[in-house]
Design a protein around this motif. Structure first.
Motif, PDB file in Angstrom:
ATOM      1  N   ARG A 286      51.247  42.622  49.483  1.00  0.00           N
ATOM      2  CA  ARG A 286      49.810  42.494  49.384  1.00  0.00           C
ATOM      3  C   ARG A 286      49.339  42.913  47.994  1.00  0.00           C
ATOM      4  N   LEU A 287      49.945  43.986  47.503  1.00  0.00           N
ATOM      5  CA  LEU A 287      49.573  44.469  46.180  1.00  0.00           C
ATOM      6  C   LEU A 287      49.792  43.404  45.127  1.00  0.00           C
ATOM      7  N   SER A 288      50.844  42.635  45.310  1.00  0.00           N
ATOM      8  CA  SER A 288      51.144  41.689  44.246  1.00  0.00           C
ATOM      9  C   SER A 288      50.319  40.418  44.387  1.00  0.00           C
ATOM     10  N   MET A 289      49.598  40.289  45.471  1.00  0.00           N
ATOM     11  CA  MET A 289      48.805  39.073  45.660  1.00  0.00           C
ATOM     12  C   MET A 289      47.492  39.121  44.879  1.00  0.00           C
ATOM     13  N   TRP A 290      46.836  40.277  44.831  1.00  0.00           N
ATOM     14  CA  TRP A 290      45.501  40.251  44.241  1.00  0.00           C
ATOM     15  C   TRP A 290      45.441  39.871  42.771  1.00  0.00           C
ATOM     16  N   PRO A 291      46.413  40.250  41.944  1.00  0.00           N
ATOM     17  CA  PRO A 291      46.292  39.793  40.564  1.00  0.00           C
ATOM     18  C   PRO A 291      46.344  38.278  40.449  1.00  0.00           C
ATOM     19  N   ARG A 292      47.108  37.659  41.327  1.00  0.00           N
ATOM     20  CA  ARG A 292      47.209  36.202  41.252  1.00  0.00           C
ATOM     21  C   ARG A 292      45.895  35.553  41.653  1.00  0.00           C
ATOM     22  N   ARG A 293      45.303  36.071  42.707  1.00  0.00           N
ATOM     23  CA  ARG A 293      44.002  35.527  43.111  1.00  0.00           C
ATOM     24  C   ARG A 293      42.975  35.764  42.029  1.00  0.00           C
ATOM     25  N   LYS A 294      43.033  36.976  41.477  1.00  0.00           N
ATOM     26  CA  LYS A 294      42.075  37.342  40.427  1.00  0.00           C
ATOM     27  C   LYS A 294      42.260  36.422  39.224  1.00  0.00           C
ATOM     28  N   LEU A 295      43.506  36.163  38.876  1.00  0.00           N
ATOM     29  CA  LEU A 295      43.780  35.294  37.737  1.00  0.00           C
ATOM     30  C   LEU A 295      43.162  33.914  37.962  1.00  0.00           C
ATOM     31  N   HIS A 296      43.331  33.391  39.156  1.00  0.00           N
ATOM     32  CA  HIS A 296      42.718  32.094  39.462  1.00  0.00           C
ATOM     33  C   HIS A 296      41.200  32.158  39.327  1.00  0.00           C
ATOM     34  N   GLN A 297      40.638  33.229  39.879  1.00  0.00           N
ATOM     35  CA  GLN A 297      39.184  33.401  39.788  1.00  0.00           C
ATOM     36  C   GLN A 297      38.720  33.372  38.337  1.00  0.00           C
ATOM     37  N   ILE A 298      39.429  34.126  37.509  1.00  0.00           N
ATOM     38  CA  ILE A 298      39.031  34.217  36.102  1.00  0.00           C
ATOM     39  C   ILE A 298      39.151  32.843  35.439  1.00  0.00           C
ATOM     40  N   ILE A 299      40.279  32.187  35.677  1.00  0.00           N
ATOM     41  CA  ILE A 299      40.480  30.871  35.072  1.00  0.00           C
ATOM     42  C   ILE A 299      39.390  29.906  35.532  1.00  0.00           C
ATOM     43  N   GLU A 300      39.139  29.887  36.835  1.00  0.00           N
ATOM     44  CA  GLU A 300      38.139  28.948  37.353  1.00  0.00           C
ATOM     45  C   GLU A 300      36.766  29.235  36.780  1.00  0.00           C
ATOM     46  N   TYR A 301      36.437  30.506  36.747  1.00  0.00           N
ATOM     47  CA  TYR A 301      35.105  30.872  36.287  1.00  0.00           C
ATOM     48  C   TYR A 301      34.909  30.515  34.813  1.00  0.00           C
ATOM     49  N   LYS A 302      35.884  30.913  34.005  1.00  0.00           N
ATOM     50  CA  LYS A 302      35.762  30.651  32.573  1.00  0.00           C
ATOM     51  C   LYS A 302      35.802  29.150  32.285  1.00  0.00           C
ATOM     52  N   ALA A 303      36.593  28.432  33.068  1.00  0.00           N
ATOM     53  CA  ALA A 303      36.692  26.985  32.880  1.00  0.00           C
ATOM     54  C   ALA A 303      35.349  26.326  33.174  1.00  0.00           C
ATOM     55  N   GLN A 304      34.709  26.799  34.220  1.00  0.00           N
ATOM     56  CA  GLN A 304      33.393  26.264  34.577  1.00  0.00           C
ATOM     57  C   GLN A 304      32.412  26.475  33.431  1.00  0.00           C
ATOM     58  N   TRP A 305      32.465  27.652  32.885  1.00  0.00           N
ATOM     59  CA  TRP A 305      31.562  28.007  31.780  1.00  0.00           C
ATOM     60  C   TRP A 305      31.784  27.082  30.586  1.00  0.00           C
ATOM     61  N   LYS A 306      33.053  26.696  30.338  1.00  0.00           N
ATOM     62  CA  LYS A 306      33.386  25.872  29.178  1.00  0.00           C
ATOM     63  C   LYS A 306      33.433  24.380  29.505  1.00  0.00           C
ATOM     64  N   GLY A 307      33.279  24.011  30.769  1.00  0.00           N
ATOM     65  CA  GLY A 307      33.337  22.602  31.133  1.00  0.00           C
ATOM     66  C   GLY A 307      34.746  22.035  31.186  1.00  0.00           C
ATOM     67  N   ILE A 308      35.725  22.885  31.486  1.00  0.00           N
ATOM     68  CA  ILE A 308      37.107  22.420  31.638  1.00  0.00           C
ATOM     69  C   ILE A 308      37.343  22.147  33.124  1.00  0.00           C
ATOM     70  N   PRO A 309      37.778  20.923  33.462  1.00  0.00           N
ATOM     71  CA  PRO A 309      37.972  20.634  34.894  1.00  0.00           C
ATOM     72  C   PRO A 309      39.156  21.389  35.485  1.00  0.00           C
ATOM     73  N   VAL A 310      38.956  21.974  36.648  1.00  0.00           N
ATOM     74  CA  VAL A 310      40.024  22.675  37.363  1.00  0.00           C
ATOM     75  C   VAL A 310      40.155  22.060  38.751  1.00  0.00           C
ATOM     76  N   VAL A 311      41.375  21.794  39.153  1.00  0.00           N
ATOM     77  CA  VAL A 311      41.634  21.183  40.449  1.00  0.00           C
ATOM     78  C   VAL A 311      42.506  22.131  41.258  1.00  0.00           C
ATOM     79  N   LYS A 312      42.108  22.379  42.505  1.00  0.00           N
ATOM     80  CA  LYS A 312      42.948  23.224  43.356  1.00  0.00           C
ATOM     81  C   LYS A 312      43.587  22.350  44.426  1.00  0.00           C
TER      82      LYS A 312
END
Ligand SMILES: [Zn+2]
Length: 404
Positions: A286-312
């Motif tokens: 469980r401990l090792s899961m949150w950084p990965r989720r967080k990383l996705h969150q950060i990437i998605e959020y910053k991508a949205q801000w810059k207009g970079i398309p992200v597909v899940k």
């Protein structure tokens, strides 16, 4: 509407009047939380209705807008509390300890040229807060397409919210597909005529997690007779860990996004929602899961801000499928994926190719096509590695200004 909080340090200490405003504000929030619990309401408006009059009497000198914003903060605290209770996480009566106040954008003025904030304390009395403005801050202050949101004042710094409408994502010329692992993102970068492996490595994150996890365990044992101390120490450990991991995650995300932006790539990620963490069991996992989720969150959020398309995409079977012949293996592999048809590849990169294929088959990767046969096995581009951060790593004691 996208919102980005940007932290500023103050050029001088907070004026005395502002300090007492923080204290009053905290008091008002905690009172509102209590009132809300009693009346079983959580919305700002409901809190306003039941408590505004009493508050006005208790805090006759506070600027009215600040009181309303205290209700807003209290509402957030109450909603959090309610969620925790509903989830079955034992939650005591919530209480805001940290000195803070929040002012809505009508309740303060920021001169974007000089970086001076005019903050009303009470009717007819204002204080000036002078912000330390770096080049990084200038980007936000000077960009007039960004409007100002709320202001959060903390004892040593303030956070200004900048807002903008989400830009329309560009039409991609290429795709980066990434398989997310404990110590790295592994994937492929694909243009119309070529595909090659890419990697962003962050082995130190798992190491930090393990170290902090061990330390917490040790603390719990050592302070078993004193639960309060043990809890406090653990919380501090946790905060430190979060900060250190967070810092690295932002670095990784920035590198990936820079690469994508320069090449006009879309980013394909696996949807991690399916990974349910089992409560209390398998703590390590469980401990090792949150950084990965967080990383996705950060990437998605910053991508949205810059207009970079992200597909899940759904990652089901992505690590077991052969992208050439479509066979699905039912056994665990070593580090290499091998198929009877002759295809062999690093298993993580193989997984990323499958993610990409899913994205393409669902029409989520623009008009791009990809032929795994054209994959260049001998090329690997490094998007990020810890050495890239080593120079800029702040020491553990200085607080890192989070950009979230
Ligand atoms: Zn095959």
């Amino acid at each position: 509407m996208l919102v980005k909080g940007v932290a500023f340090y103050l050029a001088s200490e907070l004026p005395f009047e502002a300090k007492s405003l923080l204290e009053d504000f905290r008091l008002a929030v905690n009172n509102a939380v209590r009132a809300g619990l009693q009346a079983r309401v959580t919305s700002r408006n409901a809190l306003c209705r039941i408590a505004y009059k009493d508050f006005r009497e208790q805090h006759p000198r506070m600027y009215a807008q600040h009181l309303v914003s205290a209700f807003e903060v209290a509402g957030g605290v109450l909603k959090n509390h309610r969620r925790r209770v509903r989830k079955g996480v034992t939650s005591r009566i919530p209480f805001v300890k940290r000195l803070m106040m929040k002012a809505e954008n009508q309740a303060f003025k920021l001169d974007r040229k000089t970086g001076i904030i005019d903050l009303p304390i009470r009717a007819g009395y204002h204080v000036e807060l002078r912000l330390v403005v770096s080049q990084y801050h200038r980007k936000y202050l000077d960009d007039m397409s960004l409007s100002l949101g709320s202001l959060t004042v903390l004892p040593g710094r303030v956070i200004v919210a900048f807002r903008k409408d989400a830009p329309k994502p560009y039409t991609p010329d290429s795709v980066i597909s990434l398989d997310t692992n404990e110590r790295s993102l592994d994937g492929v970068f694909v243009t119309d005529d070529a595909g090659m492996a890419v990697k962003a490595e962050f082995p130190d994150i798992a190491t930090i997690q393990q170290r902090h996890h061990d330390r917490r365990k040790r603390l719990q044992k050592k302070k078993a007779h004193d639960r309060r101390t043990s809890k406090n120490l653990c919380r501090r450990e946790g905060l430190r860990e979060h900060r250190r991991v967070d810092y690295r995650l932002h670095q990784v995300a920035n590198s990936v996004l820079k690469f994508a932006e320069e090449r006009k790539s879309a980013i394909v990620l696996e949807d991690l929602k399916g990974f349910k963490s089992k409560r209390s069991r398998e703590l390590n996992r469980r401990l090792s899961m949150w950084p990965r989720r967080k990383l996705h969150q950060i990437i998605e959020y910053k991508a949205q801000w810059k207009g970079i398309p992200v597909v899940k995409v759904d990652p089901r079977n992505s690590s077991r499928t052969c992208p050439i012949c479509g066979r699905i293996k039912d056994f665990r592999m070593g580090t290499e994926f091998k198929c009877e048809c002759g295809w062999r590849l690093d298993k993580h990169i193989n997984a990323s190719i499958n993610l990409l294929q899913t994205a393409i088959s669902k029409g989520m990767a623009g008009g791009l096509r990809f032929n795994p046969g054209a994959f260049q096995h001998d090329v690997m581009m490094i998007l990020y590695e810890p050495a890239m951060a080593a120079r800029s790593e702040p020491n553990g004691t200085s607080s890192i200004v989070g950009v979230s």
